[in-house]
Design an enzyme around this catalytic site. Structure first.
Site, PDB file in Angstrom:
ATOM      1  CG  ASN A   1      -9.783  27.043 -51.373  1.00 56.38           C
ATOM      2  OD1 ASN A   1     -10.579  27.261 -50.257  1.00 56.38           O
ATOM      3  ND2 ASN A   1      -9.904  26.127 -52.112  1.00 56.38           N
TER       4      ASN A   1
ATOM      5  CG  ASP B   1      -6.863  25.127 -53.757  1.00 62.27           C
ATOM      6  OD1 ASP B   1      -6.524  23.754 -53.252  1.00 62.27           O
ATOM      7  OD2 ASP B   1      -7.746  25.302 -54.499  1.00 62.27           O
TER       8      ASP B   1
ATOM      9  CE  LYS C   1     -19.842  22.775 -44.021  1.00 62.67           C
ATOM     10  NZ  LYS C   1     -20.357  23.466 -42.823  1.00 62.67           N
TER      11      LYS C   1
ATOM     12  CB  SER D   1     -17.445  13.574 -40.140  1.00 60.52           C
ATOM     13  OG  SER D   1     -18.802  13.264 -40.196  1.00 60.52           O
TER      14      SER D   1
ATOM     15  CE1 TYR E   1     -16.992  15.732 -45.556  1.00 62.06           C
ATOM     16  CE2 TYR E   1     -18.979  14.746 -44.245  1.00 62.06           C
ATOM     17  CZ  TYR E   1     -17.948  15.442 -44.191  1.00 62.06           C
ATOM     18  OH  TYR E   1     -17.363  16.208 -43.094  1.00 62.06           O
TER      19      TYR E   1
ATOM     20  CE  LYS F   1     -13.661  15.423 -43.572  1.00 63.98           C
ATOM     21  NZ  LYS F   1     -13.022  16.494 -42.911  1.00 63.98           N
TER      22      LYS F   1
ATOM     23  CE1 TYR G   1     -13.609  17.851 -35.147  1.00 59.25           C
ATOM     24  CE2 TYR G   1     -14.860  18.881 -37.024  1.00 59.25           C
ATOM     25  CZ  TYR G   1     -13.680  18.975 -36.163  1.00 59.25           C
ATOM     26  OH  TYR G   1     -12.430  19.548 -36.434  1.00 59.25           O
TER      27      TYR G   1
ATOM     28  N   GLY H   1     -31.146   8.312 -47.549  1.00 56.99           N
ATOM     29  CA  GLY H   1     -29.838   8.107 -46.943  1.00 56.99           C
ATOM     30  C   GLY H   1     -29.777   8.314 -45.337  1.00 56.99           C
ATOM     31  CG  ASP H   2     -31.879  11.815 -42.894  1.00 54.25           C
ATOM     32  OD1 ASP H   2     -30.736  12.349 -42.683  1.00 54.25           O
ATOM     33  OD2 ASP H   2     -32.835  12.702 -42.437  1.00 54.25           O
TER      34      ASP H   2
HETATM   35  P1  NAD Z   1     -16.417  24.957 -43.610  1.00 53.11           P
HETATM   36  O1  NAD Z   1     -16.702  24.628 -45.060  1.00 53.11           O
HETATM   37  O2  NAD Z   1     -17.092  25.995 -42.983  1.00 53.11           O
HETATM   38  O3  NAD Z   1     -14.962  25.030 -43.353  1.00 53.11           O
HETATM   39  C1  NAD Z   1     -13.973  24.527 -44.182  1.00 53.11           C
HETATM   40  C2  NAD Z   1     -12.896  25.444 -44.795  1.00 53.11           C
HETATM   41  O4  NAD Z   1     -11.691  24.932 -45.622  1.00 53.11           O
HETATM   42  C3  NAD Z   1     -13.520  26.636 -45.572  1.00 53.11           C
HETATM   43  O5  NAD Z   1     -13.256  27.977 -45.133  1.00 53.11           O
HETATM   44  C4  NAD Z   1     -12.987  26.440 -47.070  1.00 53.11           C
HETATM   45  O6  NAD Z   1     -12.945  27.453 -47.947  1.00 53.11           O
HETATM   46  C5  NAD Z   1     -11.721  25.717 -46.632  1.00 53.11           C
HETATM   47  N1  NAD Z   1     -11.132  24.882 -47.858  1.00 53.11           N
HETATM   48  C6  NAD Z   1     -11.897  23.884 -48.443  1.00 53.11           C
HETATM   49  N2  NAD Z   1     -11.194  23.230 -49.316  1.00 53.11           N
HETATM   50  C7  NAD Z   1      -9.856  23.820 -49.233  1.00 53.11           C
HETATM   51  C8  NAD Z   1      -8.759  23.899 -50.129  1.00 53.11           C
HETATM   52  N3  NAD Z   1      -8.520  22.896 -51.042  1.00 53.11           N
HETATM   53  N4  NAD Z   1      -7.748  24.556 -49.439  1.00 53.11           N
HETATM   54  C9  NAD Z   1      -7.762  25.544 -48.788  1.00 53.11           C
HETATM   55  N5  NAD Z   1      -8.882  25.572 -48.103  1.00 53.11           N
HETATM   56  C10 NAD Z   1     -10.008  24.792 -48.232  1.00 53.11           C
HETATM   57  O7  NAD Z   1     -16.709  23.515 -42.925  1.00 53.11           O
HETATM   58  P2  NAD Z   1     -16.737  23.166 -41.227  1.00 53.11           P
HETATM   59  O8  NAD Z   1     -18.272  22.842 -40.746  1.00 53.11           O
HETATM   60  O9  NAD Z   1     -15.990  24.558 -40.560  1.00 53.11           O
HETATM   61  O10 NAD Z   1     -15.960  21.906 -41.240  1.00 53.11           O
HETATM   62  C11 NAD Z   1     -14.496  21.636 -41.047  1.00 53.11           C
HETATM   63  C12 NAD Z   1     -14.246  20.451 -41.216  1.00 53.11           C
HETATM   64  O11 NAD Z   1     -15.024  19.578 -40.101  1.00 53.11           O
HETATM   65  C13 NAD Z   1     -14.229  19.735 -42.507  1.00 53.11           C
HETATM   66  O12 NAD Z   1     -13.009  18.909 -42.612  1.00 53.11           O
HETATM   67  C14 NAD Z   1     -15.703  18.916 -42.189  1.00 53.11           C
HETATM   68  O13 NAD Z   1     -15.468  17.763 -43.233  1.00 53.11           O
HETATM   69  C15 NAD Z   1     -15.409  18.577 -40.898  1.00 53.11           C
HETATM   70  N6  NAD Z   1     -16.805  18.217 -40.197  1.00 53.11           N
HETATM   71  C16 NAD Z   1     -17.706  19.188 -40.063  1.00 53.11           C
HETATM   72  C17 NAD Z   1     -18.961  18.921 -39.658  1.00 53.11           C
HETATM   73  C18 NAD Z   1     -19.970  19.946 -39.766  1.00 53.11           C
HETATM   74  O14 NAD Z   1     -21.060  19.504 -39.286  1.00 53.11           O
HETATM   75  N7  NAD Z   1     -19.775  21.167 -39.913  1.00 53.11           N
HETATM   76  C19 NAD Z   1     -19.036  17.556 -38.895  1.00 53.11           C
HETATM   77  C20 NAD Z   1     -18.217  16.738 -39.088  1.00 53.11           C
HETATM   78  C21 NAD Z   1     -16.985  17.229 -39.689  1.00 53.11           C
HETATM   79  N1  UDP Z   2     -33.542  17.581 -40.529  1.00 51.72           N
HETATM   80  C1  UDP Z   2     -35.006  18.021 -40.935  1.00 51.72           C
HETATM   81  N2  UDP Z   2     -34.977  18.909 -41.896  1.00 51.72           N
HETATM   82  C2  UDP Z   2     -34.003  19.725 -42.315  1.00 51.72           C
HETATM   83  C3  UDP Z   2     -32.764  19.243 -42.126  1.00 51.72           C
HETATM   84  C4  UDP Z   2     -32.435  18.289 -41.360  1.00 51.72           C
HETATM   85  O1  UDP Z   2     -35.834  17.432 -40.331  1.00 51.72           O
HETATM   86  O2  UDP Z   2     -34.316  20.772 -43.138  1.00 51.72           O
HETATM   87  C5  UDP Z   2     -33.256  16.617 -39.797  1.00 51.72           C
HETATM   88  C6  UDP Z   2     -32.551  15.301 -40.333  1.00 51.72           C
HETATM   89  O3  UDP Z   2     -33.293  14.361 -40.931  1.00 51.72           O
HETATM   90  C7  UDP Z   2     -31.736  14.671 -39.084  1.00 51.72           C
HETATM   91  C8  UDP Z   2     -31.620  15.895 -38.190  1.00 51.72           C
HETATM   92  O4  UDP Z   2     -32.426  16.878 -38.876  1.00 51.72           O
HETATM   93  O5  UDP Z   2     -32.822  13.853 -38.537  1.00 51.72           O
HETATM   94  C9  UDP Z   2     -30.077  16.503 -38.401  1.00 51.72           C
HETATM   95  O6  UDP Z   2     -29.652  16.605 -39.779  1.00 51.72           O
HETATM   96  P1  UDP Z   2     -28.602  17.251 -40.213  1.00 51.72           P
HETATM   97  O7  UDP Z   2     -28.269  17.293 -41.872  1.00 51.72           O
HETATM   98  O8  UDP Z   2     -28.127  18.419 -39.657  1.00 51.72           O
HETATM   99  O9  UDP Z   2     -27.329  16.303 -39.572  1.00 51.72           O
HETATM  100  P2  UDP Z   2     -26.896  14.840 -40.312  1.00 51.72           P
HETATM  101  O10 UDP Z   2     -28.177  14.211 -40.800  1.00 51.72           O
HETATM  102  O11 UDP Z   2     -26.072  14.931 -41.241  1.00 51.72           O
HETATM  103  O12 UDP Z   2     -26.397  14.361 -38.743  1.00 51.72           O
END
Ligand code: NAD
Ligand code: UDP
Length: 360
Positions: A32, A58, A84, A124, A148, A152, A176, A293-294
């Protein structure tokens, strides 16, 4: 196989499409554009060398799902579609529960009605919260700390309950760690709207001159150099795991939950140095207070993924930084950088053409 890729226009989904198409699967992307750009589809067409079938949908809208499933049966669904951003989820938790959980329920209902029995799900490392020890194994306690992460966890549970109730339904639950980097073409990559929350896109934007300096959140963590440690994973390695998971579901007829990471922790300052080297740019930074929260350090034990899927991460931090930089320098404003598209105005195939292909 015929695969429905929900959220396939997003960062990880678009990279997964390149690998799935490369393995010969027929893809229908549904999105979407809540957090992505239609330009992704043209870029994908250029990488894949064929039209990308796309249907705007959607997942919360039943009619959109009916339209998606109103055709020849999919062999599998890959489900990336979610909101996310951790901070955003604290400000508007109900939107996250609605989009992520309600969307997933509707998708699972549509799959059930259509008799589609294979799901690959984007989970995640956030489900582990602040783990007791590293590397983190899949049997570690699940205690996520933000809305968030809770979406998940609930989605994992929903999917697990469906698998329990229907022995012929199988899911690959992929946890991931920290996906970074971009496709080596530089045509697709991560394009966060507004100020990036995550480290790698922030560093990339500093390198390209969009931001003045990086704020390093905390220099007093109990880690190798006092800065936070994470398990950064090249998005192309991650993309490959989805194709391996589809193969697993087809081959084994059983579900699995696996961590996807390199197994190696990298500190903020180590990543900054690697990026400066890969880009040839200075990355000014200042150490500031810890982010709420880190956690100090999180990295995966990825051995189960290797045992079950035959998957392991192959690309190192240098490759992650090199490819992130190629994407960022070719597209300083992300998908808003039109120059790359001007040379190749592509067309995106419609649902109608997909039906014709699938039927034929
Ligand atoms: P992203 O936001 O780039 O991709 C998600 C896509 O889903 C987007 O294109 C968005 O438009 C679409 N979307 C969201 N809600 C929707 C809905 N209701 N209907 C249709 N489409 C919808 O995010 P990403 O980084 O590619 O992440 C993909 C998945 O991986 C997510 O589920 C996220 O939670 C998970 N994930 C991401 C990370 C990360 O760091 N990027 C880490 C762990 C898990
Ligand atoms: N971080 C940072 N500056 C930023 C963004 C992130 O120092 O502007 C640090 C954050 O505190 C963490 C690491 O980089 O130690 C990875 O952060 P990110 O948000 O990319 O991933 P997550 O914490 O969600 O695993």
């Amino acid at each position: 196989m015929r695969i429905l890729v929900c959220g396939g226009a997003g960062y990880i989904g678009s990279h997964a499409c390149t690998v799935l198409a490369g393995r010969g699967h027929d893809l229908l992307v549904a999105d979407n554009f809540a957090n992505s750009s239609p330009r992704v589809l043209e870029r994908l067409r250029r990488i894949i060398g064929a039209p990308v079938f796309f249907q705007q949908a959607d997942l919360r809208v039943r009619a959109d799902l009916d339209a998606l499933f109103d055709g020849p049966r999919f062999d599998a669904v890959v489900h990336f579609a979610a909101l996310k951003a951790v901070g955003d989820s604290c400000r508007r938790p109900l939107d996250y529960f609605d989009n992520n959980i309600a969307g997933t329920i509707h998708l699972l209902q549509a799959m059930q009605a259509a008799g589609v029995k294979r799901l690959v799900f984007s989970s995640s490392a956030t489900v582990y919260g602040d783990p007791d020890s590293v590397p983190v194994r899949e049997d570690a306690a699940l205690r996520t700390t933000n809305p968030y992460g809770r979406t998940k966890l609930v989605m994992e549970q929903l999917i697990g309950d469906l698998c329990e109730s229907d022995p012929s339904f199988h899911a690959a639950n992929l946890r991931y760690f920290n996906p970074v980097g971009a496709h080596p073409s530089g045509l697709i990559g991560e394009d966060p709207g507004g100020v990036p929350d995550n480290l790698m896109p922030y560093v990339s934007q500093v390198a390209v001159g969009r931001r003045e300096r990086l704020q390093v959140f905390g220099g007093d963590w109990p880690t190798v150099d006092g800065t936070g440690v994470r398990d950064y994973l090249h998005v192309m390695d991650l993309a490959r795991a989805h194709a391996d998971a589809i193969d697993y579901l087809a081959r084994e007829d059983r579900s699995l939950t696996v961590n996807l990471g390199t197994g190696r922790g990298v500190s903020v300052l180590e990543l900054v140095r690697a990026f400066a080297k890969a880009s040839g740019r200075e990355i000014p930074y200042e150490i500031v207070g810890r982010r709420a929260g880190d956690v100090a350090q999180v990295y995966a034990d990825p051995s189960l993924a290797q045992r079950l899927l035959g998957w392991r991460a192959e690309l190192d931090v240098e490759a992650m930084c090199r490819d992130a930089w190629r994407w960022q320098s070719m597209n300083p404003d992300g998908y808003g950088s039109a120059a790359v598209d001007e040379a190749a105005a592509g067309e995106v195939a419609s649902q109608h053409e997909w039906d014709a292909l699938a039927a034929g």
